[in-house]
Enzyme design. Structure first.
Site, mmCIF file in Angstrom:
data_model
loop_
_atom_site.group_PDB
_atom_site.id
_atom_site.type_symbol
_atom_site.label_atom_id
_atom_site.label_comp_id
_atom_site.label_asym_id
_atom_site.label_seq_id
_atom_site.Cartn_x
_atom_site.Cartn_y
_atom_site.Cartn_z
ATOM 1 N N SER A 152 3.903 -6.356 -8.239
ATOM 2 C CA SER A 152 2.837 -5.436 -8.472
ATOM 3 C C SER A 152 3.202 -4.026 -8.353
ATOM 4 C CB SER A 152 1.552 -5.910 -7.517
ATOM 5 O OG SER A 152 0.498 -5.070 -7.369
ATOM 6 N N GLY A 153 2.969 -3.487 -9.276
ATOM 7 C CA GLY A 153 3.016 -1.932 -9.331
ATOM 8 C C GLY A 153 2.630 -1.041 -8.122
#
Length: 176
Positions: free
Chosen positions: A129-130
């Site tokens: 997840s960025g």
């Protein structure tokens, strides 16, 4: 604080807090195998990246075994999901809340300084997840868990999906 290309604020560490987990004695008895009998205290930092919340657990989690990030993620899903619920559901969490649990890097990823497991609502454990990565990197740098070097700090993190090289612009003890 992280800033995007246009200079907008992306991530701001808001507060460091500790929360003691309370639960019925019957539930506690079944969890003693992985918690032990000591107090159940978590140290967490709440942050956001462009308004997307993330809670980073920096201490108090039981040992999470695994030879790589995916094995640690699988172990957490099967054995420690109660911790996800305590962090993300009412009264300590809310519907948009995410959490990241810091773990030691895996033997298969010796270049990483830390590993982390991403926790989301509805028993979702993403491999990557960025925005969670931005928040984990910011928490590690701004607390001094990873030494900050200005103007740029570079290090490796290990989410379940595999190692990520982090490059953070830093000034005055903050991640820009």
């Amino acid at each position: 604080m992280l800033r995007g290309v246009a200079g907008q604020r992306l991530c701001d560490s808001s507060r460091l807090l500790s929360t003691k987990l309370f639960e019925p004695a019957a539930a506690r008895a079944t969890d003693d195998a992985w918690w032990g009998t000591g107090p159940r205290m978590l140290s967490v930092i709440d942050l956001h990246a462009a308004g997307e919340p993330a809670r980073v657990v920096v201490g108090g989690v039981p040992h999470v075994p695994g030879e790589n990030g995916m094995e640690k993620r699988a172990y957490f899903m099967e054995n420690l999901d109660g911790l996800r619920k305590a962090l993300l559901l009412e009264p300590r969490g809310y519907p948009c809340q995410n959490a990241n649990v810091l773990v030691p890097p895996s033997p298969s990823c010796p270049e990483a300084l830390y590993g982390y497991i991403i926790l989301e609502q509805n028993k979702i454990y993403p491999a990557m997840s960025g925005h969670n990565t931005i928040c984990v990197a910011t928490a590690l740098l701004e607390t001094g868990m990873v030494p900050m070097r200005e103007p740029t700090t570079t290090f490796t993190l290990e989410p379940p999906g595999g190692p990520i090289q982090i490059t953070a612009t830093c000034k005055g003890g903050k991640v820009l």
